[in-house]
Write a protein that holds these residues in place. Structure first.
Motif, PDB file in Angstrom:
ATOM      1  N   ASP A  37      38.915  14.062  35.840  1.00  0.00           N
ATOM      2  CA  ASP A  37      37.339  14.771  36.731  1.00  0.00           C
ATOM      3  C   ASP A  37      36.453  13.685  36.891  1.00  0.00           C
ATOM      4  O   ASP A  37      35.349  13.775  36.042  1.00  0.00           O
ATOM      5  N   LEU A  38      36.552  12.858  37.857  1.00  0.00           N
ATOM      6  CA  LEU A  38      35.220  11.799  38.083  1.00  0.00           C
ATOM      7  C   LEU A  38      34.127  12.645  38.569  1.00  0.00           C
ATOM      8  O   LEU A  38      34.297  13.606  39.588  1.00  0.00           O
ATOM      9  N   VAL A  39      32.949  12.268  38.127  1.00  0.00           N
ATOM     10  CA  VAL A  39      31.733  12.881  38.567  1.00  0.00           C
ATOM     11  C   VAL A  39      30.629  11.812  39.233  1.00  0.00           C
ATOM     12  O   VAL A  39      29.823  12.386  40.045  1.00  0.00           O
ATOM     13  N   SER A  44      33.275  10.512  33.957  1.00  0.00           N
ATOM     14  CA  SER A  44      33.846  11.576  34.204  1.00  0.00           C
ATOM     15  C   SER A  44      32.906  12.478  33.546  1.00  0.00           C
ATOM     16  O   SER A  44      31.880  12.278  32.875  1.00  0.00           O
ATOM     17  N   ARG A  53      20.049  10.253  36.445  1.00  0.00           N
ATOM     18  CA  ARG A  53      21.045   9.767  35.484  1.00  0.00           C
ATOM     19  C   ARG A  53      20.456   8.951  34.510  1.00  0.00           C
ATOM     20  O   ARG A  53      21.468   8.395  33.621  1.00  0.00           O
ATOM     21  N   THR A  64      27.296  12.360  29.902  1.00  0.00           N
ATOM     22  CA  THR A  64      27.435  11.073  29.624  1.00  0.00           C
ATOM     23  C   THR A  64      26.275  10.158  29.488  1.00  0.00           C
ATOM     24  O   THR A  64      26.332   9.120  29.089  1.00  0.00           O
ATOM     25  N   VAL A 105      32.826  20.219  35.887  1.00  0.00           N
ATOM     26  CA  VAL A 105      32.913  19.091  36.708  1.00  0.00           C
ATOM     27  C   VAL A 105      32.008  19.421  37.979  1.00  0.00           C
ATOM     28  O   VAL A 105      31.172  18.384  38.310  1.00  0.00           O
ATOM     29  N   ALA A 131      28.516  18.555  37.049  1.00  0.00           N
ATOM     30  CA  ALA A 131      28.148  17.103  36.930  1.00  0.00           C
ATOM     31  C   ALA A 131      28.183  16.575  38.168  1.00  0.00           C
ATOM     32  O   ALA A 131      27.439  15.601  38.657  1.00  0.00           O
ATOM     33  N   ARG A 132      28.971  16.654  39.220  1.00  0.00           N
ATOM     34  CA  ARG A 132      29.124  16.167  40.557  1.00  0.00           C
ATOM     35  C   ARG A 132      28.042  16.344  41.356  1.00  0.00           C
ATOM     36  O   ARG A 132      27.528  15.723  42.095  1.00  0.00           O
ATOM     37  N   ASN A 133      27.572  17.636  41.372  1.00  0.00           N
ATOM     38  CA  ASN A 133      26.509  17.885  42.271  1.00  0.00           C
ATOM     39  C   ASN A 133      25.504  18.797  41.645  1.00  0.00           C
ATOM     40  O   ASN A 133      25.262  20.065  41.405  1.00  0.00           O
TER      41      ASN A 133
END
Lengths: 130, 456, 489
Positions: free
Chosen positions: A38-40, A62, B288, B313, C472, C475-477
Motif C-alpha cells: 500500500d504505497l501512499v 506506505s 508531511r 510515517t 491507505v 494517507a494517500r489523499n
C-alpha cells in the motif's frame, strides 16, 4: 519477471543505462514494490540536483513504513517522473517502464560495476523472502 | 489503599496459579545487590480527607488570580473559561482514554481532534493543522526545525527580538547542538525594522520567525516581513495570539507558511504555566513535514465515514532517528478544551472577546499614562498588551506595593530586556471591568504620590 | 439508542446566528476601531468558525465521549502506557482556584504553596530515582529524553570532548533515536538477546570514546528487568559515557530498586503513566528528569530552591544550564496530580503499587501462556509480550485480528506490533488497579477468541461504531480538515 536488460542495487533500485547518452534511468523493482505494500507517497529530487551512488535520492512511504530510495549511480538529475506522485498505482502495474523515477546524467561509471544482474538480484530476493 | 483490589486470598490464589511462593519471588530478576534495602524516604500515606486538607492549605498559601486582579500576560492570560469547557472535558470517557491507536474504539476523540484541526485552520487561515504540540514555546522550536527540514537549509534562522524571550531561549537550546546560527533582529521601538530584517536573511536561511502581536503587544508589519522572507526562499513562521484572530488578519492571508500559537487562551487555565496547548498549522505543501499527530477522514470497510490517525510515517515510532520530531504524547485534552471553547465562542464570540481586549487595554493605558510618572514605552499599535515606562524607574517597588493591595499589576521587563528595566508589561483581557481597571490605575498612581510625599 | 444526529460534524450542526457564549457589553468608553489599529491589520470578517447554541455543544461532545473506550469505562491493558485508574480526588484538587488560577509571572511571595509543592516534588522524584537533582520542566517523556540528551551534550562540551554517538537497544521506543537526532547525535542500535536484555558483546563492540550516552529502558520493553545493568553501567562509564534510563516502565520498580543505585546518570519519569496523571486522549503528560549531582548544573532553569528561612524561590542562577525546553515552569497540572498520587500512597503504598502491578502481570501471563505463547518465558515484571505467531501460522489470524476482536468483548486492545523485535507482538500491561476477576475475564475472552473462525476475526470488530478504517485512503489523499461549505480562498 525481473528484466534482464537492467542492473540492480542490493537496496532494490534498478538502473537502465543508455550507453550512447550516458543517461541512467532509475526505478525500484517489483519485489520492492510488493514488499512495501500500500504505497501512499513518494518524494523525488528536483531536476538539477546531484545524486551520489549509495546515498538516498528520495523517499517512498506506505501506511506503516517509510523507505529511502538509494541512488545506484552518481550524477546529475536531468528528468523526474513527476506524474508518479499522483498515481502510485503505476508502480504496482509497471515498475520497470512507466514506473521510472529519475533520469541521471552519469558523472562516472565505476559504481555500475557494483550492481547485480537480474539473476543475482533474484537470488538475493528469494533469500530475503525467507 | 483505595485503588488496589487484591485481597490476601486473591494473592494466594494468584501466586499458586503462577507457581510462585511469594510476591518477592516475582522480583527475582532484580539482583539482590540492586534492591533498595529500606523504605523510600517519602512522607507517609494520606487518606483523601487528609490530602484534601493538605492541598487546601498549600492552595491557601498562594494568592491566585481569583483572589487578586490579574493584569499579567506575556503568553499566559486570564481569559474567561465557560463552565461547559470544564464540564465536558472532565468526562472520564475523554480524560481517561489515550491516543486513538484503536480507531474503532476512539471515534469520539478522533472526531474531536478532527474538529480541532478544522477550527484551527479556519482561525488561522491555514490548510493543515496537527492535533496539538506541548505549548506555544516548544511549538516555536518545532516550527523552526520543520522549516529546516522542508527547505533543507540548516545554516541560519532569523528571529525578531520581539518574539517572547522564553520562546527564543528555547530555540537557542534546541539549535545549539545542531550548529545552526540564530540571528536576532532588534526591536528598539517595540517592533522590528523590515529593512534591518531583510539584511539578515541570506540564501541559506531556513526561516524568519516573528510574533503577532509581539511580546510587547505591538503589531509587526507582517505582510512586509513575509515578503522579505520569501524573496530569499526562506519560510515565514508566525507565532500568534489566537484571541487576536477575532479581529486581526489571519496569517494565511499574509503569507505565513507555518503558524504556531500558545493555545492556553482558548479555554485552558493558567495553572502556573501548564499544561498548555501548542497550536501548529501550515500550508498543504508542508503537511508531511509536520510534527505531531494528525487525524484524517476516511471510510471503514462498510463505507461509513470515519476518522483515523494518518500520515503516521512522519512520526518517531516508525521513522525513529529520521522522524520529523520526537513528539509522541501531545496535549489531547487541551486540544479538546480548545475545540469546545471555539464551538461556544463562534465567530461573533471571538470577535467580541478580541474587541473587548482591544478597547479595555487602550482604556487602561490611557488612564494610567495620565499620571506624569507613567508613559507608553512604544508608540506602536497594540492589541491587548502594552509596555509602561516608569519615569522613576522603581518597577520592583511599584509592583510589590500593588500586590500588597491585591493587584498583579504587570510583569517587569528588565529580567528579559535589561535596557528596559524601567518598564513593565501589562495585559488586559475581557475579564477586567472598568472598575478593575480604574482600581489598578489609581493604585499605581497612588503608590506614586505616596512616594513623593515620603520624599517631601 | 445512539444519537447520531448530535455527533454530526460541528460544521453540519452550525447555523448562522446561533451563539454559545455571550460576553458582557463593553463598559469602557469605546474608540473607533480604525483609530486603534491600522486597517491593513484587520480581518474583513470574523474567522469562519461553527455557530452553535450551548446545549448543542453539550450534546455534541457528550455523545462523542460515548464513542471512546477509557479507563473509567473499560479494562485498558495497553502495554507500555500504564493505563491505571485516575483518581477523582486529584482532579478536584488540581482545580482548586489556589492551584489552577496562578499566573506564571506572579511574584514569588504569592506562590509559596505552589513552590513548596514543586520543591517537594523535586525531592520526592529525586528519592524515587536515586538521582538527586530534578528538573520538572519537560512537557512529556520524549521531551524529557531530549532534554537529558541536551544536558549530556552540554556536559561533554564543557569537558572539551566531542562525542557524536548515542547507543540504544534495538528494542527501544522510537522516541529514543528521534530524541538523539534532535540533540545532534547519531544513533547506533545495540542488539538484544531474545529476552530483550542487552547483548553485552555487541554493546562492548560499539562503545568507544565517541559514545556520549547509552539509552536503556529497564525494565525493558519486553517487560524484563535486565539484571546485567551494573555490568552495563560499568562498561559504559569505563569509556566516559553516560547511562540514560527511559523511565517508561517505572511502575514495576517503585521502592524496589532505584535507577541511580543501578548506575543510571539521568532518567525521565512519565507521571501520566507511573503516577496516574490521566492520559487525556493523548496528553498532556509531563517528563521530569532526574540526574546525578555532577550533571545537575546543566539542567534547564529554573529549579525551585528553599532558603534557610524556609522561603521558596525560583533559582535562575544556573550558569551552566542548557537554557529552556519549554516556556514557563512546566506541565504543572500534571505534576500536581502526580504529587497527590505520591502523597496518597506514601513509601509503602508506592512499593505496593509495583508489587501489585507485577503480581497482576504475572498472573495474567500464567493464564494466557498455554494458548498464546509468551516467548520470553514464565515470568515478567509489570507487562509481558504474547505472540500470535502460532495462530498466525496455523490459521492466518494476526495479532491485529485478536486486538480488534477484543474490542467486541468490551476490552481495549493491548499494544500490538511493539516491540519490533517480537513478531506478532501483543504487549499486555494490566496495571495494579485491576481485579483478579477482570484479569480472569480478559484471559477467558482471549481463550475464546483464539478458537473463533478466522473469517470472523479478520472482519472484527463487529460491535463497535465503525469497522476497520481504510488507512491507505486516509494517507494517500489526506483529508485533515472540514471543507464543506467553505469558499475556497
Amino acid at each position: 519477471m525481473t528484466p534482464n536488460d537492467l542492473l540492480y542495487a542490493k537496496t532494490h533500485e534498478w538502473v537502465k543505462v543508455d550507453n550512447a547518452t550516458k543517461v541512467a534511468t532509475i526505478g525500484v523493482s517489483a519485489f520492492a514494490v510488493e514488499a512495501l505494500t500500500d504505497l501512499v507517497y513518494i518524494e523525488l529530487p528536483a531536476v538539477g540536483k546531484t545524486v551520489k551512488a549509495g546515498e538516498p535520492f528520495g523517499e517512498i512511504e506506505s501506511v506503516k513504513a517509510v523507505s529511502d530510495l538509494y541512488s545506484p549511480v552518481t550524477g546529475e538529475v536531468i528528468e523526474v517522473n513527476s506524474g508518479l506522485a499522483s498515481d502510485l498505482g503505476v508502480l504496482n502495474e509497471d515498475p520497470y517502464i512507466k514506473g521510472w523515477m529519475i533520469k541521471v546524467r552519469l558523472a562516472e561509471e565505476a559504481s555500475l560495476s557494483k550492481l547485480l544482474n537480474a539473476a543475482d538480484y533474484e537470488k538475493q530476493c528469494s533469500e530475503e523472502a525467507h | 489503599m483505595a485503588y488496589f483490589f487484591n485481597t490476601p486470598e486473591d494473592r494466594q490464589a494468584m501466586l499458586a496459579a503462577i507457581g510462585a511462593e511469594s510476591v518477592d519471588e516475582l522480583f527475582a530478576m532484580v539482583p539482590a545487590e540492586l534492591r533498595l534495602a529500606r523504605p523510600l524516604a517519602l512522607p507517609a500515606a494520606m487518606t483523601e480527607l487528609e490530602l484534601t486538607a493538605h492541598m487546601q492549605q498549600l492552595a491557601a498559601a498562594n494568592t491566585s488570580a481569583s483572589d487578586a486582579l490579574c493584569f499579567l500576560g506575556g503568553g499566559s492570560y486570564d481569559h474567561f473559561i465557560p463552565a461547559v469547557v470544564d464540564a465536558l472535558s472532565s468526562r472520564g470517557e475523554f480524560y481517561t482514554s489515550y491516543t486513538p491507536y484503536q480507531p474503532e474504539a476512539s471515534q469520539g476523540n478522533l472526531q474531536a481532534f478532527f474538529e480541532y484541526q478544522s477550527l484551527i485552520c479556519r482561525l488561522t487561515g491555514m490548510e493543515v493543522s496537527n492535533a496539538s504540540l506541548y505549548d506555544g514555546g516548544s511549538a516555536v522550536a518545532e516550527a523552526v526545525l520543520m522549516s529546516m527540514h522542508a527547505t533543507k537549509r540548516q545554516r541560519r534562522v532569523v528571529v525578531a527580538a520581539s518574539v517572547h524571550p522564553e520562546y527564543r531561549r528555547i530555540l537557542e537550546t534546541y539549535l545549539v547542538n545542531l550548529g545552526t546560527e540564530l540571528i536576532t533582529v532588534g526591536a528598539p521601538y517595540g517592533t522590528i525594522s523590515v529593512d534591518e530584517l531583510a539584511k539578515c536573511i541570506d540564501d541559506e536561511t531556513a526561516c524568519v520567525l516573528v510574533q503577532q502581536p509581539n511580546f510587547f503587544g505591538c503589531l509587526e508589519d507582517v505582510a512586509a516581513i513575509g515578503r522579505a522572507a520569501h524573496e530569499r526562499g526562506a519560510m515565514f513562521v508566525v507565532s500568534v495570539d489566537p484571541i487576536s484572530l477575532g479581529l486581526l488578519k489571519r496569517p494565511g492571508e499574509y503569507g505565513a507558511d507555518i503558524v504556531i500559537a500558545e493555545g492556553q487562551s482558548l479555554g485552558n487555565p493558567m495553572a502556573y504555566g501548564g499544561p498548555y496547548l501548542g497550536i501548529m498549522a501550515c500550508r498543504e505543501d508542508f503537511a508531511r513535514r509536520m510534527p505531531g499527530r494528525i487525524v484524517g477522514q476516511t471510510t471503514d470497510r462498510d463505507g461509513r465515514a470515519c476518522m483515523v490517525l494518518t500520515l503516521q510515517t512522519r512520526e518517531q515510532h516508525i521513522r525513529r532517528e529520521k522522524a520529523t520530531s520526537n513528539i509522541c504524547t501531545n496535549q489531547g485534552l487541551y486540544a479538546l478544551r480548545a475545540t469546545i471553547y471555539l464551538s461556544l465562542m463562534g465567530p461573533q464570540g471571538m470577535r467580541e472577546a478580541a474587541q473587548l481586549c482591544l478597547q479595555k487595554s487602550h482604556y487602561a493605558a490611557n488612564q494610567l499614562t495620565r499620571a506624569a510618572r507613567f508613559s507608553a514605552a512604544f508608540d506602536r499599535p497594540y492589541f491587548k498588551e502594552f509596555v509602561v515606562r516608569d519615569a522613576d524607574g522603581q518597577v520592583e517597588t511599584l509592583l510589590a506595593e500593588a500586590m500588597d493591595q491585591g493587584i498583579m499589576a504587570g510583569a517587569p521587563l528588565g529580567e528579559w530586556y535589561p535596557e528596559w528595566s524601567d518598564c513593565f508589561l501589562v495585559a488586559v483581557t475581557e475579564k477586567r471591568t472598568k472598575d478593575d481597571i480604574d482600581r489598578w490605575a489609581n493604585c499605581l498612581t497612588r503608590v506614586n504620590s505616596r512616594r513623593e510625599v515620603a520624599h517631601a | 439508542m445512539r444519537n447520531t444526529r448530535a455527533t454530526q460534524s460541528l460544521f453540519t450542526l452550525s447555523k448562522p446566528g446561533r451563539r454559545g457564549a455571550l460576553l458582557p457589553a463593553c463598559d469602557v468608553p469605546e474608540q473607533p476601531l480604525e483609530s486603534l489599529l491600522p486597517p491593513s491589520a484587520l480581518a474583513d470578517a470574523p474567522p469562519p468558525l461553527a455557530e452553535l447554541a450551548e446545549p448543542d455543544v453539550v450534546r455534541h461532545f457528550t455523545n462523542l465521549s460515548t464513542l471512546n473506550m477509557s479507563v473509567d469505562t473499560h479494562f485498558y491493558p495497553l502495554g507500555s502506557c500504564t493505563m491505571k485508574y485516575n483518581s477523582k480526588r486529584n482532579e478536584r484538587l488540581v482545580a482548586l482556584p489556589g492551584m489552577a488560577d496562578l499566573h506564571p509571572y506572579q511574584r514569588e511571595e504569592t506562590l509559596q504553596g505552589m513552590l513548596r509543592l514543586l520543591f517537594e516534588m523535586q525531592e520526592m522524584l529525586g528519592e524515587i530515582a536515586g538521582l538527586p537533582v530534578v528538573s520538572l520542566q519537560p512537557a512529556a517523556g520524549a521531551h524529557g529524553e531530549m532534554t537529558a540528551l541536551f544536558v549530556a551534550a552540554a556536559y561533554f562540551r564543557d569537558l572539551g570532548q566531542r562525542r557524536t554517538k548515542v547507543l540504544a537497544p534495538d528494542s527501544a521506543h522510537g522516541t529514543n533515536p528521534a530524541s538523539a537526532a534532535m540533540a545532534g547525535f547519531d544513533t547506533l542500535s545495540v542488539k538484544s538477546n531474545p529476552d530483550g536484555t542487552v547483548d553485552l558483546n555487541d554493546l562492548s563492540a560499539k562503545l568507544d570514546q565517541d559514545t556520549a550516552v547509552f539509552m536503556i529502558t529497564n525494565p525493558n520493553t519486553l517487560g524484563m528487568f535486565d539484571g546485567q545493568i551494573r555490568e552495563i553501567a560499568r562498561r559504559v562509564h569505563e569509556v566516559g559515557a553516560l547511562i540514560y534510563l527511559d523511565g517508561a516502565n517505572m511502575n514495576a520498580i517503585l521502592g524496589i530498586t532505584r535507577p541511580g543505585d543501578f548506575g543510571a546518570d539521568m532518567m525521565h519519569f512519565n507521571p501520566h503513566k507511573t503516577f496516574s496523571g490521566p492520559h487525556g486522549g493523548g496528553g498532556p503528560g509531563a517528563g521530569p528528569i532526574a540526574v546525578t549531582e555532577r550533571l545537575g548544573g546543566y539542567l534547564p532553569a529554573p529549579l525551585v530552591a528553599r532558603d534557610a528561612a524556609g522561603v521558596y524561590r525560583l533559582d535562575y542562577d544556573r550558569p551552566k544550564s542548557i537554557g529552556r525546553v519549554r516556556a514557563f515552569f512546566g506541565n504543572v497540572g500534571v505534576l500536581v496530580r502526580a504529587y497527590c498520587y505520591i502523597r496518597t500512597h506514601g513509601p509503602d503504598g508506592l512499593r505496593r503499587v509495583s508489587e501489585e502491578a507485577v503480581l497482576n502481570a504475572n498472573y495474567l501471563l500464567s493464564q494466557v501462556k498455554s494458548f498464546l505463547p509468551v516467548p520470553q518465558g514464565d515470568r515478567c515484571m509489570h507487562e509481558f509480550i504474547a505472540s500470535a505467531t502460532k495462530v498466525k501460522g496455523e490459521r492466518g489470524v494476526s495479532a491485529m485480528d485478536i486486538a480488534k476482536r477484543l474490542l467486541d468483548y468490551g476490552f481495549h486492545a493491548p499494544t500490538v506490533y511493539f516491540p519490533p523485535i517480537v513478531r506478532e507482538a501483543m504487549m499486555i500491561e494490566p496495571t495494579e488497579t485491576e481485579s483478579k476477576e477482570t484479569l480472569d475475564a480478559f484471559a477467558e475472552a482471549l481463550r475464546t477468541i483464539i478458537e473463533e473462525p478466522a473469517e470472523l476475526l479478520h472482519a472484527a470488530p463487529h460491535t463497535t461504531v465503525i469497522s476497520r478504517p481504510d488507512e491507505v485512503k486516509a494517507a494517500r489523499n489526506p483529508a485533515v480538515r472540514w471543507t464543506d461549505g467553505v469558499t475556497k480562498q
